[in-house]
Write an enzyme that holds these catalytic residues in place. Structure first.
Site, short mmCIF file in Angstrom:
data_model
loop_
_atom_site.label_atom_id
_atom_site.label_comp_id
_atom_site.label_asym_id
_atom_site.label_seq_id
_atom_site.Cartn_x
_atom_site.Cartn_y
_atom_site.Cartn_z
N HIS A 13 13.27 -10.86 8.21
CA HIS A 13 13.28 -9.63 9.15
C HIS A 13 14.00 -10.11 10.73
O HIS A 13 15.00 -9.24 11.10
CB HIS A 13 11.94 -9.30 8.68
CG HIS A 13 12.58 -7.46 9.70
ND1 HIS A 13 12.99 -6.70 9.38
CD2 HIS A 13 11.47 -6.44 11.18
CE1 HIS A 13 12.70 -5.32 10.17
NE2 HIS A 13 11.30 -5.70 11.19
N ALA A 33 5.08 13.91 -16.28
CA ALA A 33 5.47 14.52 -14.91
C ALA A 33 5.85 13.14 -14.26
O ALA A 33 5.29 12.01 -14.56
CB ALA A 33 3.59 14.53 -14.03
N ASN A 39 8.45 12.03 -10.36
CA ASN A 39 9.07 12.10 -9.38
C ASN A 39 10.56 10.62 -9.15
O ASN A 39 10.23 9.41 -9.66
CB ASN A 39 8.17 11.66 -9.06
CG ASN A 39 6.93 13.00 -8.44
OD1 ASN A 39 7.34 13.40 -8.97
ND2 ASN A 39 6.13 11.65 -8.06
N PHE A 73 1.75 17.47 -21.63
CA PHE A 73 1.92 17.06 -20.23
C PHE A 73 3.23 15.74 -20.26
O PHE A 73 2.68 14.88 -20.20
CB PHE A 73 0.94 17.29 -19.91
CG PHE A 73 1.36 17.42 -18.25
CD1 PHE A 73 1.50 18.34 -17.61
CD2 PHE A 73 0.83 15.63 -17.52
CE1 PHE A 73 1.37 18.56 -16.09
CE2 PHE A 73 1.50 16.07 -16.01
CZ PHE A 73 1.68 17.32 -15.50
N HIS A 83 8.14 -11.01 16.33
CA HIS A 83 8.69 -11.08 15.19
C HIS A 83 9.26 -12.43 14.95
O HIS A 83 9.78 -13.34 14.31
CB HIS A 83 9.31 -10.46 15.13
CG HIS A 83 8.55 -8.29 14.93
ND1 HIS A 83 8.39 -7.71 15.53
CD2 HIS A 83 8.83 -7.99 13.36
CE1 HIS A 83 7.94 -6.57 14.92
NE2 HIS A 83 8.24 -6.95 13.54
N ASP A 116 7.08 -6.88 6.54
CA ASP A 116 8.13 -7.58 7.01
C ASP A 116 8.39 -8.69 6.46
O ASP A 116 7.79 -10.32 6.81
CB ASP A 116 7.65 -8.18 9.18
CG ASP A 116 7.88 -7.11 9.81
OD1 ASP A 116 8.26 -5.70 8.91
OD2 ASP A 116 8.06 -6.88 10.60
ZN LIG Z 1 8.73 -4.00 9.76
#
Ligand SMILES: [Zn+2]
Length: 267
Positions: A92, A73, A75, A71, A218, A88
């Site tokens: 960023h 598999a 992706n 078998f 941020h 982040d």
């Molecule tokens: Zn983010």
């Protein structure tokens, strides 16, 4: 040595030991610790910022028996950096900040302080963690030690993956009408500059609240080299103190962030 001086030194030693133990919580034993996954799975429902040009995609390359009889598999996946449970990196919001691959992993493994503001956010989706909230937490649990991973619990992860309820608005391409809670400016300044925490995590889409127009949290955190963890899940399983967090992002060279597998270890 005079007796009183010896006693004073002994007391000083006890005070120092108590302070050290308050600042460096004992790490859980890896062999016996309870491990709590604080990560949303990536799938077709994973929430991205409304202006994100794409979302998580998983395509099957193979699934089934092979001519050789075994078998197999496999992706392929594709995702913007900032969506789902993610990091982040400081770059960023800071031009010279560290990229995801250059963040020292040691900083991403640290004791957690969980700040629960669910009582406030349930009445106000625009709630921002205040300096008073942090002071009240510290009065009860002690000063937040340098390097601590702060996790803000708003209760929003129970709304995942309902975009409208989680972000406050689900208009594609429009991020101007978002409503969800997060950190406030003064609390972020205190945690980052005074307490020198290791990271700011939150169970909403951003370390700035949804209505923010300047992304000041941020700017404060990333500007000081402090990474953010967003769309964190499962914080209701954690105590206010005593958990350790392991938050390891995908090591994207030059990345401004990326998918994050974050877990907590409980003694
Ligand atoms: Zn983010």
């Amino acid at each position: 040595m005079p007796k009183c001086r010896a006693i004073a030194l002994a007391l000083f030693g006890v005070a120092v030991a108590a302070r050290l133990s308050a600042q460096a919580p004992k790490a859980p034993d890896l062999a016996t610790a309870t491990v709590v996954d604080l990560t949303h799975a990536f799938d077709e429902k994973t929430i991205y910022w409304p202006t994100s040009p794409s979302a998580f995609e998983l395509k099957s390359l193979a699934y089934g028996p092979t001519p050789g009889g075994w078998f197999y598999a496999s992706n392929t996946f594709c995702t913007p950096e900032h969506g789902g449970t993610h990091l982040d990196a400081p770059i960023h919001f800071a031009k010279d900040g560290l990229t995801a691959d250059r963040l020292p992993v040691r900083k991403l493994i640290a004791p957690a302080a969980v700040l629960d503001v669910r009582a406030k956010t349930s009445a106000d989706p625009d709630y921002r963690l205040s300096l008073d909230d942090v002071h009240a937490w510290e009065k009860r649990y002690g000063p937040i030690a340098a390097g601590t991973i702060v996790l803000l619990e708003t209760g929003w992860s129970t709304r995942w993956p309902d975009k409208k309820s989680y972000l406050g608005d689900d208009t594609p391409g429009d991020a101007s009408k978002l409503h969800f809670p997060s950190y406030g400016k003064e609390a972020a300044e205190y945690l980052v500059r005074d307490r020198k925490v290791g990271a700011l995590g939150v169970d909403t889409a951003s370390i700035d609240y949804g209505a923010s127009k300047d992304f000041i949290v941020h700017q404060i955190a990333n500007g000081a080299g402090v990474p953010g963890f967003e769309n964190v899940a499962g914080l209701d399983a954690l105590p206010a103190t005593g958990a350790w967090v392991v938050a390891l992002p995908m090591k994207i060279a030059g990345g401004s962030g990326g998918p994050l597998r974050i877990v907590a270890l409980l003694p």
